[in-house]
Design a protein around this motif. Structure first.
Motif, PDB file in Angstrom:
ATOM      1  N   PRO A  26       0.803  -1.238   0.000  1.00 46.67           N
ATOM      2  CA  PRO A  26       0.000   0.000   0.000  1.00 46.67           C
ATOM      3  C   PRO A  26       0.830   1.280   0.000  1.00 46.67           C
ATOM      4  CG  PRO A  26      -0.054  -1.079   2.152  1.00 46.67           C
ATOM      5  CD  PRO A  26       0.582  -2.041   1.213  1.00 46.67           C
ATOM      6  N   LYS A  27       2.105   1.212   0.427  1.00 45.14           N
ATOM      7  CA  LYS A  27       2.937   2.422   0.443  1.00 45.14           C
ATOM      8  C   LYS A  27       3.230   2.949  -0.955  1.00 45.14           C
ATOM      9  CE  LYS A  27       5.299   1.595   4.823  1.00 45.14           C
ATOM     10  NZ  LYS A  27       6.598   1.268   5.462  1.00 45.14           N
ATOM     11  N   LEU A  28       2.974   2.128  -1.972  1.00 43.71           N
ATOM     12  CA  LEU A  28       3.113   2.621  -3.345  1.00 43.71           C
ATOM     13  C   LEU A  28       2.201   3.822  -3.594  1.00 43.71           C
ATOM     14  CD1 LEU A  28       3.167  -0.796  -5.245  1.00 43.71           C
ATOM     15  CD2 LEU A  28       5.034   0.883  -5.247  1.00 43.71           C
ATOM     16  N   LEU A  29       1.104   3.882  -2.844  1.00 39.21           N
ATOM     17  CA  LEU A  29       0.133   4.964  -3.027  1.00 39.21           C
ATOM     18  C   LEU A  29       0.533   6.240  -2.310  1.00 39.21           C
ATOM     19  CD1 LEU A  29      -3.070   2.806  -2.510  1.00 39.21           C
ATOM     20  CD2 LEU A  29      -2.345   3.840  -4.676  1.00 39.21           C
ATOM     21  N   VAL A  30       1.535   6.159  -1.441  1.00 35.62           N
ATOM     22  CA  VAL A  30       1.919   7.332  -0.646  1.00 35.62           C
ATOM     23  C   VAL A  30       3.418   7.576  -0.810  1.00 35.62           C
ATOM     24  CG1 VAL A  30       1.836   8.427   1.607  1.00 35.62           C
ATOM     25  CG2 VAL A  30       0.165   6.677   1.017  1.00 35.62           C
ATOM     26  N   SER A  31       3.774   8.519  -1.641  1.00 37.62           N
ATOM     27  CA  SER A  31       5.155   8.967  -1.850  1.00 37.62           C
ATOM     28  C   SER A  31       6.046   7.956  -2.564  1.00 37.62           C
ATOM     29  CB  SER A  31       5.818   9.354  -0.523  1.00 37.62           C
ATOM     30  OG  SER A  31       5.097  10.388   0.079  1.00 37.62           O
ATOM     31  N   GLY A  32       5.612   6.693  -2.661  1.00 42.72           N
ATOM     32  CA  GLY A  32       6.369   5.711  -3.419  1.00 42.72           C
ATOM     33  C   GLY A  32       7.430   4.992  -2.616  1.00 42.72           C
ATOM     34  N   ILE A  33       7.915   3.854  -3.174  1.00 44.52           N
ATOM     35  CA  ILE A  33       8.960   3.067  -2.522  1.00 44.52           C
ATOM     36  C   ILE A  33       9.946   2.581  -3.587  1.00 44.52           C
ATOM     37  CG2 ILE A  33       7.609   2.326  -0.536  1.00 44.52           C
ATOM     38  CD1 ILE A  33       6.931  -0.235  -1.986  1.00 44.52           C
ATOM     39  N   TRP A  34      11.149   2.276  -3.139  1.00 43.66           N
ATOM     40  CA  TRP A  34      12.166   1.736  -4.031  1.00 43.66           C
ATOM     41  C   TRP A  34      11.879   0.259  -4.291  1.00 43.66           C
ATOM     42  CZ3 TRP A  34      15.967   4.250  -6.629  1.00 43.66           C
ATOM     43  CH2 TRP A  34      16.178   5.585  -6.299  1.00 43.66           C
ATOM     44  N   CYS A  35      11.996  -0.125  -5.546  1.00 45.27           N
ATOM     45  CA  CYS A  35      11.652  -1.485  -5.938  1.00 45.27           C
ATOM     46  C   CYS A  35      12.616  -2.015  -7.006  1.00 45.27           C
ATOM     47  CB  CYS A  35      10.234  -1.549  -6.534  1.00 45.27           C
ATOM     48  SG  CYS A  35       8.936  -0.906  -5.476  1.00 45.27           S
ATOM     49  N   ILE A  36      12.653  -3.324  -7.114  1.00 47.25           N
ATOM     50  CA  ILE A  36      13.227  -3.988  -8.281  1.00 47.25           C
ATOM     51  C   ILE A  36      12.041  -4.430  -9.126  1.00 47.25           C
ATOM     52  CG2 ILE A  36      14.611  -5.914  -9.126  1.00 47.25           C
ATOM     53  CD1 ILE A  36      16.056  -5.911  -6.428  1.00 47.25           C
ATOM     54  N   ALA A  37      11.904  -3.856 -10.310  1.00 49.41           N
ATOM     55  CA  ALA A  37      10.718  -4.109 -11.131  1.00 49.41           C
ATOM     56  C   ALA A  37      11.135  -4.592 -12.518  1.00 49.41           C
ATOM     57  CB  ALA A  37       9.880  -2.841 -11.248  1.00 49.41           C
ATOM     58  N   GLU A  38      10.336  -5.459 -13.067  1.00 50.80           N
ATOM     59  CA  GLU A  38      10.552  -5.896 -14.439  1.00 50.80           C
ATOM     60  C   GLU A  38       9.545  -5.186 -15.332  1.00 50.80           C
ATOM     61  OE1 GLU A  38      11.957  -9.943 -16.383  1.00 50.80           O
ATOM     62  OE2 GLU A  38       9.881 -10.089 -15.659  1.00 50.80           O
ATOM     63  N   VAL A  39      10.068  -4.515 -16.357  1.00 50.75           N
ATOM     64  CA  VAL A  39       9.234  -3.704 -17.244  1.00 50.75           C
ATOM     65  C   VAL A  39       9.307  -4.268 -18.658  1.00 50.75           C
ATOM     66  CG1 VAL A  39       8.831  -1.391 -18.151  1.00 50.75           C
ATOM     67  CG2 VAL A  39       9.689  -1.676 -15.816  1.00 50.75           C
ATOM     68  N   GLU A  40       8.146  -4.373 -19.293  1.00 45.01           N
ATOM     69  CA  GLU A  40       8.081  -4.809 -20.686  1.00 45.01           C
ATOM     70  C   GLU A  40       7.571  -3.676 -21.584  1.00 45.01           C
ATOM     71  OE1 GLU A  40       5.765  -8.270 -21.349  1.00 45.01           O
ATOM     72  OE2 GLU A  40       6.993  -9.573 -20.059  1.00 45.01           O
ATOM     73  N   TYR A  41       7.922  -3.780 -22.858  1.00 46.20           N
ATOM     74  CA  TYR A  41       7.432  -2.798 -23.846  1.00 46.20           C
ATOM     75  C   TYR A  41       6.628  -3.558 -24.899  1.00 46.20           C
ATOM     76  CZ  TYR A  41       7.408   1.047 -27.215  1.00 46.20           C
ATOM     77  OH  TYR A  41       7.021   2.051 -28.078  1.00 46.20           O
ATOM     78  N   TYR A  42       5.367  -3.162 -25.059  1.00 48.49           N
ATOM     79  CA  TYR A  42       4.499  -3.814 -26.053  1.00 48.49           C
ATOM     80  C   TYR A  42       3.606  -2.751 -26.680  1.00 48.49           C
ATOM     81  CZ  TYR A  42       1.188  -7.070 -28.142  1.00 48.49           C
ATOM     82  OH  TYR A  42       0.412  -7.768 -29.030  1.00 48.49           O
ATOM     83  N   HIS A  43       3.925  -2.394 -27.897  1.00 54.47           N
ATOM     84  CA  HIS A  43       3.214  -1.289 -28.549  1.00 54.47           C
ATOM     85  C   HIS A  43       2.003  -1.807 -29.332  1.00 54.47           C
ATOM     86  CE1 HIS A  43       2.430   1.846 -31.633  1.00 54.47           C
ATOM     87  NE2 HIS A  43       2.753   2.654 -30.628  1.00 54.47           N
ATOM     88  N   VAL A  44       0.901  -1.069 -29.224  1.00 53.21           N
ATOM     89  CA  VAL A  44      -0.308  -1.356 -30.008  1.00 53.21           C
ATOM     90  C   VAL A  44      -0.745  -0.068 -30.702  1.00 53.21           C
ATOM     91  CG1 VAL A  44      -1.084  -3.219 -28.513  1.00 53.21           C
ATOM     92  CG2 VAL A  44      -1.798  -0.884 -28.017  1.00 53.21           C
TER      93      VAL A  44
END
Length: 690
Positions: free
Chosen positions: A129-147
Motif C-alpha cells: 500500500p505504500k506505493l500509493l503514498v510517496s512511493g517506494i524503491w523497488c526492483i521491477a521488471e518492465v516490458e514494452y508492447y506497442h499497439v
C-alpha cells in the motif's frame, strides 16, 4: 580492513548472514542517488561475510547489478530504448502509484525512468500500500508492447519486489543479543547506524540511539534542534524503508493526514515515522489548521476526516537548525526560539515526548563513520518495526518510582523514551538496576528539557520537580538535571523562584556561574578553601579543569603529580596546559617545583621522554622547575596532585578530562578549554595532616 576487532569477530559469529561491513556502502554507491538501505539490501544478498575474497566478489556483483539495473535520470532515454529493443528489463527505481478513478485502474510512475500510467494490478497494491503514498524503491521488471490504440500505454509492469525484507526473526535477534554486554551492544548498534563508536562519548552515543526510538515506538514525538552538519536528518532518510523524511518542514493537511475530498489517507497512515527536515525557521509560512490537527494527533493518536475520527501509529520527528548558541537562546528567549511562530506554541510543544540536544553533537567528520560491521539496515529496520508491538515502559517499576510532582503528560513522555531505549538496548527485558537507572535518567532529561522551556514560554505551566526514587528507599530523591541547566545555571532559570540552591551549584562543579564563559568574571570575595567532592557530567562545558583546581594551588612552592597515563600526545598536551596554568599563578615573582610520577610508554618511551624535555626547557624560563620519574614496577593506579601547603586533589581520571577536540591551530577549543566538552570525572579535595 584486514584484521577484525574483537567486537567485529563476535558480531560475525553471532549474527552471520545479517551483518555487513559499513564502509562498503560508500564503495559501491558511485553516483547512484539512492538511500543507504537500498544499497545495503543488495550488499546483504552478496556481502554478509567476513571473508575478504567473498566480500570483493560480492562488491563486484553489486556494482554489476547497479550498473545494469539502476536507472540514472540522465540515462533514462537510453534505458527506455533498450527496453523497447530487447522487450523487457529489470530496473531499480522509486515507484509510486495513483488511482485513475475514470478508468478504474492503478497507474504507476517511475521516478528516474520517467514513464507514467503503467498499469498495476490490485493485488500488487494490496501487498504494497505504500506505493500509493510517496512511493517506494523497488526492483521491477518492465516490458514494452506497442499497439495501435494511442490510449494504451506500451509499458507493462510484469513483476515488482520492494527493496526490504519480507520478514524479521525477532526471537533469533533477541537470542543473539544475550552474547553482548551493554557497552558492546551499544557500539554494535552505532556501527549499524554507520557510526564509529570509538569517537563518541557515552552521552553522545545515547543521543544517537534516541534517534532510533521513532522506528520502534508507536506515536512517539521527538524534536532535535542543533547546528548544521550534525546528521540530524540522515537517519530518517537513509536508515529505514519505514521512515519518510519531508524536506523543508512544510506539508499540507491532505498530504499528512487525510484528503477530505476523496477520503485518501495521508502519510501517517502508511509510515512508521514521519520526519520534518529543516523544521526551524522563523520566516516559514505555516497553516494554522495543520498545527491544530497535529496537536490533536500528537496527543490522542487521532485526526478527523469530516465527522469521522481516525487513528494512526506514525511517530513524528521534528529536526531543524539553530541559529544561535545555547547560552544566547537561554539569555534572550528559550531553546525553541528558532521554530516558526505557529509551532512556538506551548500546547504544541507540550506534546513533545523528548527534546534531543542536537547542539551537543559535533559536526560529522570522516573519522566518525564506521568501517566495522553492523546489521544490514533493512534487517534491523524490520526488527525495530516488530518491536513496536511490545511495551517496555513499566520495566523500571521493579526498582524505581517517579516523583509525585511529575504530571501524567510528563510521565507519558518519560515512559515512551525509556521504553524505546529498552527496546534498542535491552530487547530481552534483562537490564540490571544500574542500567535501568541510566536509561531512566536519560529519558527524564529529554522530557525535562521540554518542560523547563515551556516555563519560559507560558507562565501558566507549573514548575516540576523531576526526581525519582528507589522503590525500597521512597524518601531518598534522585534528582535529574539537563546538562545546560548545570552549565548555565545563572541564566537557565527565568524565574527567581526556580533558581537552584547554592548546594546544587556546588554539586555540579559550578560555583561561579559558568554561563559567562566568554566574558570577564565578576569580582568575587575569595572564600576559605574547604574539603569537598565535585562531579562533572559527560559533555559538560564551562568547567575548565584548571579553574577547578587552581584555588588549591595558590601559595604552593612544590607540587607532585601522580598519573600513570601521560603517554599519548593528548595526555601530554593536557599536562602542559595544566603546568602553564601553574605558571600563571606564580609568574613573574615566584618559582615553583613540579614533580611528575608516571609510567613510561612501552612503545613510544623515547618520544615521551623527548616531549618531557621540551616541557622542562620551556617552563624553566618562567619559573617552573619540572622533573619526572617513571614507576618501573608499574604499580601506580591512583591519580592525584599533592601540594606542600597540605592539599591532596584526588582525580579519578587524572588530567585526561577533555573529550577529543582535535587541537587544530584554528580551532577555538585549542585556546579556550572552558568551551570544551568534558568526559565524566570526579575530583575530591582533601586536607592532609589535620
Amino acid at each position: 580492513m584486514t584484521e577484525l576487532s574483537s567486537l567485529d569477530q563476535k558480531i560475525n559469529q553471532v549474527f552471520a548472514g545479517c551483518v555487513v561491513r559499513k564502509d562498503l556502502v560508500k564503495e559501491i554507491r558511485g553516483n547512484a542517488i539512492v538511500p543507504s538501505y537500498v544499497l545495503e539490501y543488495l550488499l546483504g544478498q552478496y556481502c554478509t561475510t567476513s571473508d575478504e575474497d567473498s566480500i570483493q566478489s560480492g562488491i563486484q556483483s553489486v556494482k554489476e547489478i547497479l550498473s545494469q539495473h539502476y536507472v540514472h535520470k540522465n540515462e533514462a532515454e537510453l534505458v527506455r530504448s533498450n527496453i523497447k529493443e530487447i522487450g523487457r528489463q529489470k530496473v531499480i527505481d522509486k515507484i509510486s502509484v495513483t488511482l485513475n478513478e475514470k478508468d478504474d485502474t492503478y497507474e504507476a510512475s517511475f521516478f528516474n525512468l520517467g514513464i507514467n500510467k503503467v498499469i498495476v494490478g490490485s493485488e500488487t497494491i494490496k501487498k504494497n500500500p505504500k506505493l500509493l503514498v510517496s512511493g517506494i524503491w523497488c526492483i521491477a521488471e518492465v516490458e514494452y508492447y506497442h499497439v495501435e490504440d494511442p490510449k494504451v500505454v506500451p509499458w507493462l509492469l510484469t513483476s515488482l519486489k520492494p527493496i526490504q525484507m519480507a520478514r524479521s526473526d525477532v526471537e533469533g535477534y533477541k537470542e543473539g543479543r544475550k552474547n553482548f554486554s551493554m557497552d558492546e551492544w551499544i557500539d554494535f548498534i552505532l556501527q549499524s547506524m554507520g557510526l564509529n563508536p570509538e569517537v563518541f562519548s557515552r552521552r553522545n552515543k545515547f543521543i544517537q540511539l534516541i534517534r532510533l526510538i521513532p522506528f520502534c515506538e508507536r506515536n512517539y514525538n521527538l524534536m532535535e534542534l542543533g547546528p548544521k552538519g550534525t546528521g540530524k536528518s540522515h537517519i530518517y532518510s537513509e536508515f529505514s524503508p519505514h521512515g519518510m523524511l519531508l524536506s523543508g518542514g512544510e506539508v499540507t493537511v491532505p498530504k499528512l493526514f487525510v484528503n477530505n475530498s476523496n477520503g485518501k489517507i495521508g502519510l501517517v497512515g502508511y509510515w512508521d515515522c514521519v520526519a520534518f527536515d529543516e523544521f526551524a525557521g522563523n520566516q516559514k509560512k505555516i497553516d494554522k489548521a495543520l498545527v491544530d490537527i497535529m496537536k490533536n494527533y500528537m496527543a490522542n493518536k487521532t485526526f478527523s476526516r469530516g465527522t469521522q475520527t481516525m487513528g494512526a501509529e506514525a511517530s513524528m520527528v521534528f529536526v531543524g537548525n539553530t541559529s544561535h548558541t545555547v547560552p544566547y537562546m537561554l539569555k534572550t528567549s528559550d531553546l525553541f526560539a528558532d521554530l516558526p511562530d505557529k509551532y512556538h506554541d506551548s500546547a504544541f510543544l507540550d506534546r513533545i515526548h523528548c527534546f534531543n540536544p542536537g547542539w551537543e553533537v559535533e559536526n560529522l567528520r570522516s573519522e566518525m563513520f564506521s568501517e566495522g560491521y553492523g546489521f544490514v539496515v533493512d534487517y534491523f529496520a524490520e526488527i525495530l518495526r516488530a518491536l513496536r508491538n511490545d511495551d517496555y515502559s513499566s520495566d523500571f517499576n521493579q526498582y524505581f518510582t517517579l516523583g509525585e510532582d511529575i504530571s501524567t503528560r510528563d510521565k507519558d513522555g518519560i515512559k515512551k523514551t525509556f521504553s524505546g531505549l529498552m527496546k534498542v538496548i535491552f530487547p530481552n527485558h534483562d537490564a540490571t538496576e544500574d542500567e535501568i537507572k541510566e536509561l531512566l535518567t536519560v529519558a527524564m532529561e529529554g522530557r525535562k528539557r521540554v518542560k523547563d522551556q515551556l516555563l519560559r514560554i507560558d507562565s501558566t505551566f507549573d514548575k516540576t520537580n523531576f526526581v525519582f526514587f528507589k522503590t525500597n528507599e521512597p524518601t531518598k530523591e534522585i534528582p535529574v538535571q539537563t546538562l545546560e541547566e548545570i552549565e548555565f545555571a545563572d541564566i537557565y532559570y527565568g524565574l527567581e523562584a526556580t533558581k537552584p540552591s547554592k548546594q546544587t551549584h556546588e554539586q555540579n562543579g559550578d560555583t561561579q556561574g559558568k554561563q559567562a564563559m566568554l566574558t570577564s568574571s565578576p569580582e568575587v570575595t575569595e572564600k576559605p578553601l574547604e574539603e569537598g567532592h565535585k562531579e562533572i557530567k559527560e559533555n559538560q562545558k564551562g568547567c575548565s579543569f584548571n579553574d577547578l583546581v587552581q584555588p588549591y594551588l595558590k601559595g604552593a612552592k612544590k607540587l607532585s603529580i601522580t598519573d600513570p597515563y601521560i603517554r599519548n600526545f593528548f595526555q601530554q598536551r593536557n599536562l602542559m596546559e595544566f603546568l602553564v596554568s601553574v605558571v600563571k599563578i606564580n609568574y613573574p615573582t615566584e618559582e615553583i617545583e613540579v614533580h611528575l610520577v608516571t609510567i613510561q610508554d612501552e612503545f613510544k618511551g623515547d618520544k615521551q621522554e623527548e616531549n618531557f624535555l621540551k616541557m622542562k626547557d620551556s617552563l624553566s624560563r618562567y619559573g617552573l622547575i619540572f622533573t619526572w620519574e617513571y614507576d618501573e614496577a608499574k604499580t601506580i593506579h591512583a591519580r592525584h596532585i599533592e601540594t606542600d601547603t597540605g592539599w591532596k586533589i584526588s582525580l579519578d581520571r587524572g588530567l585526561d578530562v577533555y573529550q577529543n577536540f582535535g587541537g587544530d591551530a584554528f580551532d577555538v577549543l585549542t585556546y579556550l578549554p572552558e568551551l570544551r566538552a568534558c568526559k565524566a570525572y570526579e575530583v575530591t579535595f582533601i586536607k592532609l595532616g589535620k
